[in-house]
Design a protein around this motif. Structure first.
Motif, PDB file in Angstrom:
ATOM      1  N   ALA A 245       0.659  -1.373   0.010  1.00 29.70           N
ATOM      2  CA  ALA A 245      -0.321   0.156  -0.064  1.00 29.70           C
ATOM      3  C   ALA A 245       0.786   1.222   0.402  1.00 29.70           C
ATOM      4  O   ALA A 245       1.330   1.190   0.501  1.00 29.70           O
ATOM      5  N   ARG A 246       0.880   1.981  -0.878  1.00 27.74           N
ATOM      6  CA  ARG A 246       2.039   3.697  -1.348  1.00 27.74           C
ATOM      7  C   ARG A 246       1.336   4.201  -2.489  1.00 27.74           C
ATOM      8  O   ARG A 246       0.257   4.258  -3.337  1.00 27.74           O
ATOM      9  N   ASP A 247       0.807   5.601  -1.279  1.00 28.46           N
ATOM     10  CA  ASP A 247       0.589   6.417  -2.199  1.00 28.46           C
ATOM     11  C   ASP A 247       2.260   7.000  -3.095  1.00 28.46           C
ATOM     12  O   ASP A 247       2.407   7.628  -2.614  1.00 28.46           O
ATOM     13  N   LEU A 248       1.601   6.686  -4.403  1.00 25.90           N
ATOM     14  CA  LEU A 248       2.399   7.661  -5.447  1.00 25.90           C
ATOM     15  C   LEU A 248       2.813   9.002  -5.544  1.00 25.90           C
ATOM     16  O   LEU A 248       3.147   9.775  -6.826  1.00 25.90           O
ATOM     17  N   SER A 249       1.730   9.736  -4.833  1.00 25.69           N
ATOM     18  CA  SER A 249       1.549  11.422  -5.479  1.00 25.69           C
ATOM     19  C   SER A 249       2.874  12.218  -5.931  1.00 25.69           C
ATOM     20  O   SER A 249       3.076  12.995  -6.049  1.00 25.69           O
ATOM     21  N   ASN A 250       3.669  11.378  -4.732  1.00 22.05           N
ATOM     22  CA  ASN A 250       5.529  12.014  -4.796  1.00 22.05           C
ATOM     23  C   ASN A 250       6.671  10.785  -5.579  1.00 22.05           C
ATOM     24  O   ASN A 250       7.601  11.105  -5.118  1.00 22.05           O
ATOM     25  N   PHE A 251       6.125  10.373  -5.830  1.00 20.21           N
ATOM     26  CA  PHE A 251       6.745   9.090  -6.394  1.00 20.21           C
ATOM     27  C   PHE A 251       8.137   9.124  -7.876  1.00 20.21           C
ATOM     28  O   PHE A 251       8.809   9.168  -7.721  1.00 20.21           O
TER      29      PHE A 251
END
Ligand SMILES: C[S@@+](CC[C@H](N)C(=O)[O-])C[C@H]1O[C@@H](n2cnc3c(N)ncnc32)[C@H](O)[C@@H]1O
Length: 374
Positions: A245-251
């Motif tokens: 589970a990972r928020d990729l907004s700052n990928f």
């Protein structure tokens, strides 16, 4: 003259140059609106027919009464009878008044049953009630801005996995992977593969099973989808695969550099909070000899080029009630499903992909397939 035409014809136009009111055109349009109401109602009943297994049950038996069908499907007869009434009036189900028996013509079963996969259109009918469930939230957004978050769509990941279960899974080995020239040999030999916005991750599971020498990772914002995927991977005994589970907004900043030889996204860029940051992150985490394969909605960035799109209304509607709004709910770009090829290519280039090729596949009118190389 219809009621609508009477109202319109009785209003004198303030614009002296306005075209005269065309009654034939108005009557034709009114008829089309009535058809639309019937079609919308039918979409709800098709979704129910899919979820309850009624289409599959009807497909298995000779002509049946409502009581026989209800018994066969293990459902309540009164509801089954009302459903059969709607489906008969829509001429989807055939009703024989003399015997009071219902049947599903083979030609209709060919796009409404599970055995029709990957051509089971009943799967897509489920989007109508899924999206209808957030109508109040969307009206609020029309008035006040903002977006509707993922947790307002209780069945989204389930329906999405069924959707990609038709557009991706059955075509993965024969049509999709061969687009990425030579990737199968590299997968056989053993490479690292990342699926971004993987949802329930079924495409990765298929690849992980077929290519045991490679390792597979899936990232997705949804803890529920990731938990489902990890549990299913364990159940299938796949040890070369895991989901995070990972928020990729700052990928663009978070991505581990040069870590994967093959990256995929299946319908997962346009609804991100920051699609460009995700694409930059994909470029950063891809090795220089790597390949990025993106399936995304096939359309133009310009409305006037989408007017004859065979499912244009459906795609703009799904976008408004889901893809665009879930991104806006994360204070995101809200690109929408119809971001289109022009915008997609612009963002791929800005993210550092010098070479992008677009492909269409015959089985999938909804999407196109981009091949991006550094
Ligand atoms: C349209 S779904 C596609 C899912 C999957 N690839 C499939 O084809 O079944 C888009 C996915 O992007 C994920 N997503 C949206 N915003 C995200 C974010 N900020 N970070 C990571 N994933 C995100 C959603 O949770 C969702 O699973």
């Amino acid at each position: 003259m219809s009621a609508l035409a009477q109202v319109a014809a009785s209003q004198p136009s303030e614009d002296a140059g306005a075209l005269p009111f065309d009654e034939t055109k108005a009557a034709g349009f009114e008829e089309r609106m009535v058809d639309t109401l019937n079609g919308a109602a039918l979409a709800l009943m098709i979704s129910i027919g899919h979820r309850t297994g009624l289409f599959d049950a009807l497909d298995r038996v000779p002509p049946v009464t409502s009581a026989e069908l209800a018994a066969h499907a293990g459902l309540n007869e009164r509801y089954v009878r009302e459903w059969l009434g709607a489906l008969s009036a829509a001429r989807v189900v055939k009703f024989d008044a003399a015997s009071r028996r219902y049947s599903l013509p083979a030609e209709h079963a060919a796009c409404l049953t599970r055995r029709a996969t990957p051509g089971n259109l009943a799967v897509f009918a489920q989007y109508v009630p899924v999206l209808g469930g957030v109508e109040d939230d969307i009206v609020h957004c029309f008035e006040h801005g903002g977006g509707v978050p993922y947790d307002r769509y209780p069945r989204f990941h389930e329906v999405m996995a069924e959707d990609s279960g038709q557009t991706v899974l059955p075509a993965l080995f024969d049509h999709i992977l061969p687009l990425a020239g030579g990737i199968e040999a590299r997968l056989e030999a053993g490479i690292r593969v990342l699926d971004v916005g993987c949802g329930r991750g079924r495409a990765l599971m298929m690849m992980a099973e077929r290519y045991p020498n490679s390792t597979f990772v899936g990232y997705d914002l949804s803890g529920d989808a990731v938990n489902w995927a990890n549990a299913e991977a364990r159940r299938q005994g796949l040890s070369n695969l895991h989901f995070e589970a990972r928020d990729l907004s700052n990928f663009d900043r978070d991505a581990e550099p040069a870590s994967f030889e093959f990256v995929t996204t299946f319908d997962a860029i346009h609804d991100q909070a920051d699609p460009l940051a995700v694409l930059k992150g994909i470029r950063r985490t891809l090795t220089d000899d790597g390949v990025y394969l993106a399936q995304d909605i096939n359309g133009s960035s310009h409305v006037h080029h989408n007017l004859d799109h065979p499912i244009g209304t459906l795609l703009y509607t799904i976008s408004c009630l889901h893809c665009m709004t879930v991104s806006l709910a994360q204070d995101g770009a809200g690109l929408g499903a119809m971001w289109g090829r022009e915008k997609a290519r612009e963002l791929f280039a800005e993210a550092g992909f010098a070479n992008t090729e677009v492909n269409e596949l015959a089985h999938d009118i909804q999407n196109c397939y981009y091949l991006c190389r550094p």
